[in-house]
Design a protein around this motif. Sequence first.
Motif, PDB file in Angstrom:
ATOM      1  N   PRO A  22       1.957   7.073  -1.050  1.00 36.36           N
ATOM      2  CA  PRO A  22       0.761   6.129  -1.304  1.00 36.36           C
ATOM      3  C   PRO A  22       0.873   5.256  -2.380  1.00 36.36           C
ATOM      4  CG  PRO A  22       0.043   8.224  -0.994  1.00 36.36           C
ATOM      5  CD  PRO A  22       1.350   8.383  -0.903  1.00 36.36           C
ATOM      6  N   GLY A  23       0.405   4.043  -2.473  1.00 31.03           N
ATOM      7  CA  GLY A  23       0.268   2.935  -3.557  1.00 31.03           C
ATOM      8  C   GLY A  23       1.602   2.160  -3.649  1.00 31.03           C
ATOM      9  N   VAL A  29      -3.884  -0.774   3.797  1.00 33.88           N
ATOM     10  CA  VAL A  29      -2.251  -0.814   3.982  1.00 33.88           C
ATOM     11  C   VAL A  29      -1.934  -1.899   5.184  1.00 33.88           C
ATOM     12  CG1 VAL A  29       0.033   0.399   4.585  1.00 33.88           C
ATOM     13  CG2 VAL A  29      -1.811   1.667   3.320  1.00 33.88           C
ATOM     14  N   VAL A  30      -0.931  -2.866   4.670  1.00 32.40           N
ATOM     15  CA  VAL A  30      -0.460  -3.974   5.754  1.00 32.40           C
ATOM     16  C   VAL A  30       0.735  -4.000   5.609  1.00 32.40           C
ATOM     17  CG1 VAL A  30      -3.039  -4.862   5.469  1.00 32.40           C
ATOM     18  CG2 VAL A  30      -1.277  -5.597   3.884  1.00 32.40           C
ATOM     19  N   VAL A  31       1.324  -4.750   6.719  1.00 34.21           N
ATOM     20  CA  VAL A  31       2.560  -5.374   6.476  1.00 34.21           C
ATOM     21  C   VAL A  31       2.366  -6.957   6.686  1.00 34.21           C
ATOM     22  CG1 VAL A  31       4.963  -5.708   8.001  1.00 34.21           C
ATOM     23  CG2 VAL A  31       3.446  -3.453   8.061  1.00 34.21           C
ATOM     24  N   ARG A  32       3.057  -7.616   5.398  1.00 33.75           N
ATOM     25  CA  ARG A  32       3.074  -8.880   5.427  1.00 33.75           C
ATOM     26  C   ARG A  32       4.787  -9.553   5.598  1.00 33.75           C
ATOM     27  NH1 ARG A  32       4.529 -11.138   0.592  1.00 33.75           N
ATOM     28  NH2 ARG A  32       3.980  -9.150  -0.639  1.00 33.75           N
ATOM     29  N   ALA A  39       0.692   2.936  13.109  1.00 38.96           N
ATOM     30  CA  ALA A  39       0.540   1.483  13.552  1.00 38.96           C
ATOM     31  C   ALA A  39      -0.113   1.389  12.208  1.00 38.96           C
ATOM     32  CB  ALA A  39      -0.304   1.290  14.695  1.00 38.96           C
ATOM     33  N   VAL A  40       0.457  -0.185  11.562  1.00 37.38           N
ATOM     34  CA  VAL A  40       0.055  -0.617  10.656  1.00 37.38           C
ATOM     35  C   VAL A  40      -0.378  -2.006  10.906  1.00 37.38           C
ATOM     36  CG1 VAL A  40       0.571  -1.488   8.170  1.00 37.38           C
ATOM     37  CG2 VAL A  40       1.181   0.919   9.206  1.00 37.38           C
ATOM     38  N   PRO A  41      -1.397  -2.714  10.293  1.00 40.18           N
ATOM     39  CA  PRO A  41      -2.081  -4.131  10.760  1.00 40.18           C
ATOM     40  C   PRO A  41      -0.984  -5.014  10.000  1.00 40.18           C
ATOM     41  CG  PRO A  41      -3.863  -2.898   9.682  1.00 40.18           C
ATOM     42  CD  PRO A  41      -2.553  -1.964   9.705  1.00 40.18           C
ATOM     43  N   ARG A  42      -0.858  -6.091  10.546  1.00 44.12           N
ATOM     44  CA  ARG A  42      -0.113  -7.094  10.161  1.00 44.12           C
ATOM     45  C   ARG A  42      -0.920  -8.197   9.750  1.00 44.12           C
ATOM     46  NH1 ARG A  42       5.133  -8.534  13.737  1.00 44.12           N
ATOM     47  NH2 ARG A  42       4.820 -10.415  12.570  1.00 44.12           N
ATOM     48  N   THR A  43      -0.429  -8.851   8.338  1.00 44.34           N
ATOM     49  CA  THR A  43      -1.287 -10.053   7.846  1.00 44.34           C
ATOM     50  C   THR A  43      -1.316 -11.324   8.657  1.00 44.34           C
ATOM     51  OG1 THR A  43       0.405 -10.904   6.508  1.00 44.34           O
ATOM     52  CG2 THR A  43      -0.958  -9.163   5.606  1.00 44.34           C
ATOM     53  N   ASP A  44      -0.332 -11.476   9.797  1.00 46.09           N
ATOM     54  CA  ASP A  44      -0.424 -12.564  10.670  1.00 46.09           C
ATOM     55  C   ASP A  44      -0.867 -12.094  11.920  1.00 46.09           C
ATOM     56  OD1 ASP A  44       1.711 -10.993  11.260  1.00 46.09           O
ATOM     57  OD2 ASP A  44       3.082 -12.312  11.444  1.00 46.09           O
ATOM     58  N   GLY A  95       0.838  -1.119   0.000  1.00 44.35           N
ATOM     59  CA  GLY A  95      -0.027  -0.137  -0.075  1.00 44.35           C
ATOM     60  C   GLY A  95       0.724   1.310   0.095  1.00 44.35           C
ATOM     61  N   CYS A  96       2.188   1.156   0.194  1.00 45.71           N
ATOM     62  CA  CYS A  96       3.211   2.311   0.143  1.00 45.71           C
ATOM     63  C   CYS A  96       4.157   1.965  -0.659  1.00 45.71           C
ATOM     64  CB  CYS A  96       3.340   2.992   1.454  1.00 45.71           C
ATOM     65  SG  CYS A  96       1.886   3.531   2.382  1.00 45.71           S
ATOM     66  N   HIS A  97       4.877   2.994  -1.615  1.00 45.59           N
ATOM     67  CA  HIS A  97       6.181   2.553  -2.099  1.00 45.59           C
ATOM     68  C   HIS A  97       7.367   3.617  -1.694  1.00 45.59           C
ATOM     69  CE1 HIS A  97       4.403   5.663  -4.732  1.00 45.59           C
ATOM     70  NE2 HIS A  97       5.869   5.855  -4.988  1.00 45.59           N
ATOM     71  N   PRO A  98       8.517   3.272  -1.744  1.00 45.34           N
ATOM     72  CA  PRO A  98       9.631   3.996  -1.379  1.00 45.34           C
ATOM     73  C   PRO A  98      10.099   4.982  -2.523  1.00 45.34           C
ATOM     74  CG  PRO A  98      10.379   1.993  -2.203  1.00 45.34           C
ATOM     75  CD  PRO A  98       8.940   1.857  -2.168  1.00 45.34           C
TER      76      PRO A  98
END
Length: 129
Positions: free
Chosen positions: A45-46, A123-126, A77-82, A32-35
């Motif tokens: 964003p994106g 946006v998530v952290v995987r 705080a970003v949600p994690r997929t786990d 959901g975000c690029h460097p």
Amino acid sequence: MDVFVYGRLTEPARVASVVDSFVFVGAAVLEGCHPVAGRYPTLAPGGETAGRLLRTDALDALDAYEGVDRGLYVRVAVPRTDDGTAAVYVGDPDPLDVESSVTWPGTGPFADRVRRYVADGGVVVRPRP
């Protein structure tokens, strides 16, 4: 607390110069975000960003390093997929002199726009196995 890191804080020597105790717990992707490049790296964003998950209790030291009190970065705080969340530092593109145009949607202060985007934009952290 786990922190998704994507710039200089992916380097063990750099982290050791900022915090006393830490461990890298694995590779991860921020979806959901690029460097974007600038005086310091930041996000826009994106897209997605490859990085690492850093585990430390020294968020105050990381906040100071990232210039949160000076408005350079905001910690979200970003949600994690786990399950759970990971902290992510997002830099304000104006004071960081980013090389490309970065626009965070909405109105209001930068930190509020980033938090809304994270909450509304999927946006998530995987973590990677």
